[in-house]
Design a protein around this motif. Structure first.
Motif: not given
Length: 478
Positions: A189-198, A221-237
């Motif tokens: 379902l994807g990956a979230l980066p290490r560090g970041g501002d979230f 919002d920063a966490a949501a933005d990072a998740l939006a770039a993953t397969p999980l975040g790109q899935r429709a509801i």
């Protein structure tokens, strides 16, 4: 959103049909251990869909006061606890069914590791068919990520499964290694980066509460933005797992006795006293009480009231300010001296002792309604589910603290673990002190488990025990 089937369902003993089932997108966010990033992912998923206009409801598995602050901010809706023991299966079923009828997405954040505790997050997932979204801190692994994901998915064959998301990943190459390690690529379902501002900051009892940080929403919002770039975040509801939540059985509605009808309860509520379950306030209202809030840290006077509730929180972080609350200290003493009850819970009890010593050795004179002192430690002193018997009724709840108290008071009784019969006077858990009108313990109560005992705490009836309690060993109860 998918909703219930329209055909007639089964009926209860009185011939009336059960309420219809509801279905919606739903996941349980879990991990192999604490500290893997469950709250970050659950909050990011909630924020991602909420800011797109979807109706999101989030629940927290197990006892927790801190994660729900972030989850409520992310979803824009109250966050309640689900626990098969503390809140009970019927309460869990009712809350999930109601939320599924109102929401487009339902998220449950797990507790500790997926299979830790009894009951565990896995037990909740199996009981209600919640597919598990596993979050794994992958910053120090590569191929082992696949083994860990496979083990989590297959340790219990009947466990519903949604997939796995890697957290704290170094970069694209690292993410590719992790994805390649999975036996089933579709589980990625994807990956979230290490560090970041979230990142969500922590302290000794868990996450720093969202309301304490001015940039809390920016972090979400920063966490949501990072998740939006993953397969999980790109899935429709509609592509997320859809779960059908059956309605509770159509039994006669149990009405809460109005044992506190017409009474006003003053509730301390600020950064020092923030550990309040929203459901506990609902129970007070159902009992007929009116809650009024005041902030000791803001210098608020004690409101006119019939009883006081001092919830848990972080008095140790605000000991200097609390020590300076002379007017409130005098008002509380006058309140208790007039025979009006005070229920002091964990941090609330700590503030009532003569002295509090912080972990760095600094000592502060506090409110002096209880003789003795509280000492903070750097290691956990107690953690786990507990129950308290009062007058033939049993309150369920839990304990979680880093301090211990030393007092000349003799405990009126003790709480007990779930696997111990909660007999009055059995020393199996936390001391419960009864000092004049003050009732105090490290025990955090879940009021809905016994409205009658809750009403007793706030003065609806005298505190009663079933037999005489022991009178020895009155010192240093942790």
């Amino acid at each position: 959103m998918d909703t219930a089937v329209s055909q007639p369902g089964p009926s209860g003993a009185n011939g009336e049909p059960f309420a219809a089932a509801h279905a919606c997108a739903a996941v349980l966010v879990a991990a192999p251990a604490s500290g893997q990033g469950k709250t970050t992912v659950a909050a990011a998923l909630a924020r991602l869909h909420a800011r797109q206009g979807r109706r999101v409801r989030v629940f927290k598995c197990g006892p927790d006061f801190l994660d729900p602050h972030w989850l409520a901010l992310a979803s824009g809706a109250p966050v309640h606890s689900l626990d098969l023991w503390m809140t009970g299966e019927a309460d869990c079923r009712r809350r999930l069914h109601t939320a599924a009828g109102e929401a487009d997405l339902l998220i449950v954040e797990g507790v500790m590791g997926l299979f830790d505790g009894s009951p565990s997050a896995a037990d909740l997932a199996e009981r209600f068919g919640l597919p598990v979204l596993a979050v794994i801190d992958a910053q120090a692994m590569a191929g082992t990520f696949g083994a860990l994901a496979y083990g989590l998915q297959n340790f219990r064959p009947a466990l519903p499964w949604a997939g796995v998301l890697a957290n704290r990943v170094a970069g694209e190459r690292h993410a590719g290694m992790l994805e390649a390690a999975l036996r089933e690529p579709a589980q990625w379902l994807g990956a979230l980066p290490r560090g970041g501002d979230f990142s969500l900051p922590e302290r000794h009892l868990g996450l720093v509460a969202a309301h304490e940080l001015v940039d809390a929403m920016a972090r979400l919002d920063a966490a949501a933005d990072a998740l939006a770039a993953t397969p999980l975040g790109q899935r429709a509801i509609g592509a997320l797992p859809q779960v059908r939540f059956e309605a509770p059985r159509a039994e006669p509605e149990a009405r809460c006795p109005r044992l506190l009808e017409g009474r006003t309860i003053a509730v301390a509520c600020d950064a020092a006293f923030a550990f309040i379950y929203p459901a506990n306030l609902d129970v007070l209202a159902a009992l007929g009480a009116r809650a009024v809030f005041f902030s000791p840290l803001a210098g608020d006077a004690l409101p006119a009231c019939d009883a006081v509730w001092l919830p848990g929180g972080y008095p140790e972080l605000h000991a200097k300010a609390l020590s300076a609350c002379a007017a409130l200290r005098e008002a509380l003493a006058a309140h208790a001296g007039a025979g009006k009850p005070v229920w002091a819970e964990c941090g609330g009890m700590m503030a009532l002792f003569d002295q509090l010593q912080t972990a760095d050795g600094a000592a502060y004179a506090l409110w002096g309604l209880l003789p003795g002192r509280v000492t903070m430690h750097k290691r956990l002193a107690a953690l786990g589910p507990q129950q308290l018997r009062l007058g033939g009724h049993v309150l369920r709840g839990h304990t979680f603290h880093y301090s211990n108290s030393e007092t000349s008071l003799t405990p009126a009784t003790f709480t007990a673990r779930p696997d111990v019969e909660p007999a009055a006077g059995a020393r199996a858990g936390e001391a419960f002190y009864l000092h004049g009108a003050v009732r105090a313990s490290y025990f955090h109560a879940w009021f809905a488990s016994s409205p009658e005992a809750t009403a007793m705490l706030f003065g609806a009836a005298p505190i009663a025990f079933e037999r005489n309690t022991p009178k020895d060993d009155a010192h240093a109860h942790a």
